[in-house]
Design an enzyme around this catalytic site. Structure first.
Site, PDB file in Angstrom:
ATOM      1  N   SER A  32      -6.153   1.193 -12.343  1.00 57.56           N
ATOM      2  CA  SER A  32      -6.388   1.262 -10.895  1.00 57.56           C
ATOM      3  C   SER A  32      -7.828   0.906 -10.542  1.00 57.56           C
ATOM      4  O   SER A  32      -8.197   0.875  -9.369  1.00 57.56           O
ATOM      5  CB  SER A  32      -6.057   2.661 -10.373  1.00 57.56           C
ATOM      6  N   ASN A 119      -6.640  14.860 -12.503  1.00 55.87           N
ATOM      7  CA  ASN A 119      -5.681  15.163 -11.437  1.00 55.87           C
ATOM      8  C   ASN A 119      -6.339  15.873 -10.244  1.00 55.87           C
ATOM      9  O   ASN A 119      -6.109  15.506  -9.090  1.00 55.87           O
ATOM     10  CB  ASN A 119      -4.535  16.012 -11.988  1.00 55.87           C
ATOM     11  N   THR A 164       7.670  -0.870  36.207  1.00 65.32           N
ATOM     12  CA  THR A 164       8.661  -0.215  35.349  1.00 65.32           C
ATOM     13  C   THR A 164       9.656  -1.321  35.030  1.00 65.32           C
ATOM     14  O   THR A 164       9.900  -2.200  35.876  1.00 65.32           O
ATOM     15  CB  THR A 164       9.391   0.951  36.045  1.00 65.32           C
ATOM     16  N   HIS A 165      10.198  -1.311  33.830  1.00 65.29           N
ATOM     17  CA  HIS A 165      11.095  -2.400  33.382  1.00 65.29           C
ATOM     18  C   HIS A 165      10.400  -3.765  33.470  1.00 65.29           C
ATOM     19  O   HIS A 165      11.071  -4.782  33.605  1.00 65.29           O
ATOM     20  CB  HIS A 165      12.394  -2.427  34.194  1.00 65.29           C
ATOM     21  N   SER A 286      -5.646 -24.705  20.282  1.00 69.09           N
ATOM     22  CA  SER A 286      -4.514 -25.209  19.514  1.00 69.09           C
ATOM     23  C   SER A 286      -4.910 -26.541  18.900  1.00 69.09           C
ATOM     24  O   SER A 286      -5.662 -27.309  19.494  1.00 69.09           O
ATOM     25  CB  SER A 286      -3.308 -25.377  20.436  1.00 69.09           C
ATOM     26  N   LYS A 292      -4.802 -25.459  25.519  1.00 65.05           N
ATOM     27  CA  LYS A 292      -4.550 -24.063  25.174  1.00 65.05           C
ATOM     28  C   LYS A 292      -5.794 -23.242  24.871  1.00 65.05           C
ATOM     29  O   LYS A 292      -6.734 -23.709  24.246  1.00 65.05           O
ATOM     30  CB  LYS A 292      -3.645 -24.013  23.935  1.00 65.05           C
ATOM     31  N   ASN A 294      -5.725 -19.444  23.333  1.00 62.81           N
ATOM     32  CA  ASN A 294      -4.794 -18.397  22.914  1.00 62.81           C
ATOM     33  C   ASN A 294      -5.511 -17.072  22.648  1.00 62.81           C
ATOM     34  O   ASN A 294      -6.568 -17.066  22.035  1.00 62.81           O
ATOM     35  CB  ASN A 294      -4.052 -18.829  21.644  1.00 62.81           C
ATOM     36  N   GLU A 299      -3.337 -10.682  19.920  1.00 62.42           N
ATOM     37  CA  GLU A 299      -2.059 -10.836  19.211  1.00 62.42           C
ATOM     38  C   GLU A 299      -2.131 -10.246  17.808  1.00 62.42           C
ATOM     39  O   GLU A 299      -1.193  -9.601  17.338  1.00 62.42           O
ATOM     40  CB  GLU A 299      -1.681 -12.312  19.121  1.00 62.42           C
ATOM     41  N   TYR A 326       1.434  16.514 -10.531  1.00 58.74           N
ATOM     42  CA  TYR A 326       0.906  15.152 -10.480  1.00 58.74           C
ATOM     43  C   TYR A 326       1.834  14.190 -11.209  1.00 58.74           C
ATOM     44  O   TYR A 326       2.335  14.473 -12.298  1.00 58.74           O
ATOM     45  CB  TYR A 326      -0.491  15.066 -11.120  1.00 58.74           C
ATOM     46  N   GLN A 331      -0.974   7.209  -7.899  1.00 58.32           N
ATOM     47  CA  GLN A 331      -2.019   6.180  -7.962  1.00 58.32           C
ATOM     48  C   GLN A 331      -1.774   5.113  -6.880  1.00 58.32           C
ATOM     49  O   GLN A 331      -2.696   4.431  -6.460  1.00 58.32           O
ATOM     50  CB  GLN A 331      -2.031   5.549  -9.353  1.00 58.32           C
ATOM     51  N   LYS A 334      -3.524   4.753  -2.939  1.00 58.58           N
ATOM     52  CA  LYS A 334      -4.852   4.299  -2.526  1.00 58.58           C
ATOM     53  C   LYS A 334      -4.864   3.022  -1.714  1.00 58.58           C
ATOM     54  O   LYS A 334      -5.492   2.962  -0.649  1.00 58.58           O
ATOM     55  CB  LYS A 334      -5.752   4.170  -3.748  1.00 58.58           C
TER      56      LYS A 334
HETATM   57  N1  ARG Z   1      -6.060   6.792 -11.442  1.00 58.04           N
HETATM   58  C1  ARG Z   1      -5.341   7.986 -11.289  1.00 58.04           C
HETATM   59  C2  ARG Z   1      -4.781   8.098  -9.868  1.00 58.04           C
HETATM   60  O1  ARG Z   1      -5.178   7.354  -9.070  1.00 58.04           O
HETATM   61  C3  ARG Z   1      -6.230   9.158 -11.545  1.00 58.04           C
HETATM   62  C4  ARG Z   1      -5.517  10.369 -12.041  1.00 58.04           C
HETATM   63  C5  ARG Z   1      -4.948  10.084 -13.365  1.00 58.04           C
HETATM   64  N2  ARG Z   1      -4.387  11.253 -13.958  1.00 58.04           N
HETATM   65  C6  ARG Z   1      -3.594  11.154 -15.002  1.00 58.04           C
HETATM   66  N3  ARG Z   1      -3.139  12.252 -15.455  1.00 58.04           N
HETATM   67  N4  ARG Z   1      -3.239   9.998 -15.497  1.00 58.04           N
HETATM   68  O2  ARG Z   1      -3.957   8.906  -9.583  1.00 58.04           O
END
Ligand code: ARG
Length: 466
Positions: A32, A119, A164-165, A286, A292, A294, A299, A326, A331, A334
């Site tokens: 990660s 964790n 409205t509408h 455009s 144009k 835009n 948008e 966990y 992971q 993120k």
């Molecule tokens: N990179 C892991 C995550 O984003 C960190 C925690 C990893 N923990 C583990 N027991 N492998 O969740």
């Protein structure tokens, strides 16, 4: 010198238990670090607090703490300078930082992880990082509201058709219309503040899942990190990401509000409405149609609501099948979270700027209100106030609108004799009811579109946002 660093070679990153190396594909699939390095500042902040608490509890000694502080300061400097060498083999931000720390300070670096697991570490990092972003977003929501309030300030008497509408309904002031969005963004800000309270809890101390046998002082760590308190159940602390889901729900709602405003901006600047113009810097041309201009920014703001809402669905789905505690699934929280923050922040910033550059065309707005017979309800109300049952008044006005339409004139442009034919009680004072401005003035109920009401709202918002 210190013993060999077990993190120096990922094949031994966990223990000597592993007998074969990870394939390149598995390494890439499970790593990660490519994205979670964004948590580095939070990771270091969390580690410093953890180390200080460990020292205060005499779990590590003061020399170890000094080494850890010195080492982490250098790691931070290297990351800030862009000279830190991130290693895929070290999987994530946590192991990368710890490995470099150990390289720099030896055994003290290896003691940092005492009473801690990745964790509870990662759960802490996300919360710290998100809290900072929440504070930035709160400021951007204020900026957005201010831009709308400032645009509204000059337009409490600017008549536009309320819809409205998407059919012309009744006259409203442009300021009143804009302040509707201020209310929406104010509620978003409230929701965000509420989410923050639940984000701002410390998971550290939960360790892998069950807590730890070291005499940690979790309240101490919490205080150092500015958390309002600790997560009370270790299993919950390392596993749930409901705070991220809740944040995404807030962000989705805010983006829906942005999207509705963006949609109106697109409509208003179209030739068919012509209510506003946008500064050139928010438009594009455009490649084929030379005439144009835009409204691309609006948008895109509308379109980007889709990805934020998508991330909410992604996070909900990520969580729903996970047994305690966990799981590596987490992971995957993120990237959607990062993208949600970035998209919302950029969108609020650009929309606030663009709103500040809106050129209002009051004649076009008022013309549309007149052509849409926006004061028909006012005429019916006028008759009802003279004693005509409202249903009968409604019918009589429908007839008048039909006549006006046939002649291509506004209700206010019908000859007085024609109006009086509708009902004998109609007098000259009807003109006040029939003009869009008279209509605005009459809706003086609290929260209504009367200029005095809207002015009061403007002042309330200005005070609130000062
Ligand atoms: N990179 C892991 C995550 O984003 C960190 C925690 C990893 N923990 C583990 N027991 N492998 O969740």
């Amino acid at each position: 010198m210190s013993a060999p660093n077990p993190l120096a070679n990922k094949q031994q990153a966990w223990s000597a238990l592993f007998t074969e190396p990870m394939s390149e594909l598995v390494q890439r699939y499970t790593a990660s670090v490519g994205f979670d390095k964004r948590l580095a500042a939070a990771d270091i902040e969390g580690s410093l607090a953890h180390a200080r608490m460990l020292a205060a509890q005499k779990i590590i000694d003061e020399r170890d703490l000094a080494d850890i502080e010195r080492g982490l300061a250098q790691v931070r400097a290297e990351i800030d300078a862009g000279t830190f060498s991130w290693k895929l083999e070290l999987e994530d931000v946590h192991l990368n930082v710890e490995a470099r720390l150990t390289e720099l300070v030896g055994n003290a670096g290896k003691r940092l992880h005492t009473g801690r697991s990745r964790n509870d570490q990662v759960a802490t990092d996300i919360r710290l990082w998100l809290r900072g972003e929440i504070d930035r977003l709160a400021a951007l929501l204020v900026q957005m509201q201010r831009a709308l309030v400032e645009l509204a300030a000059g337009h409490t008497e600017t008549v536009m058709p309320g819809f409205t509408h998407l059919q012309v309904a009744q006259p409203v002031s442009f300021a009143h219309h804009l302040l509707a969005y201020v209310e929406m963004f104010a509620r978003d800000a409230e929701r965000l503040a509420d989410v923050r309270r639940r984000v701002n809890r410390l998971p550290l101390g939960a360790a892998a899942l069950a807590g730890t046998s070291y005499p940690l002082d979790r309240e101490h760590t919490a205080r150092l990190l500015g958390f309002d308190g600790v997560c009370e159940n270790s299993l919950d602390a390392v596993s749930d990401r409901d705070f991220a889901i809740e944040f995404s729900a807030f962000a989705s709602i805010a983006m829906v509000h942005v999207s509705r405003l963006a949609e109106e901006i697109v409509l208003w600047m179209s030739q068919n409405f012509g209510f506003i113009d946008l500064a050139d810097r928010y438009c594009t041309g455009s490649s084929i149609m030379p005439q144009k201009r835009n409204p691309d920014v609006a948008e895109l703001a509308r379109g980007k609501s889709g990805r934020v809402i998508g991330h909410l669905m992604g996070l909900l789905t990520l969580m729903k099948g996970q047994p305690l505690t966990y799981n590596k699934d987490n992971q995957e929280d993120k990237e959607p979270l990062f993208d949600t923050v970035d998209t919302l922040a950029d969108t609020l910033r650009i929309m606030a700027e663009m709103v500040g550059g809106i050129v209002v065309k009051p004649e076009a707005m008022e013309h549309a209100a007149r052509r849409g017979y926006a004061t028909a309800t006012d005429l019916a109300d006028y008759l009802a106030k003279k004693g005509v049952p409202f249903r009968d008044a409604h019918e009589a006005v429908a007839h008048a609108v039909k006549v006006a339409m046939q002649r291509g004139v506004d209700l206010a442009e019908l000859p007085m004799a024609e109006l009086q034919a509708l009902h004998r009680d109609i007098g000259d004072d009807v003109l006040e009811a029939l003009t869009p401005r008279g209509s605005l003035r009459s809706r003086a109920v609290r929260g209504g579109t009367a200029p005095a009401q809207v002015q009061a709202q403007l002042e309330r918002h200005r005070q609130r946002l000062a």
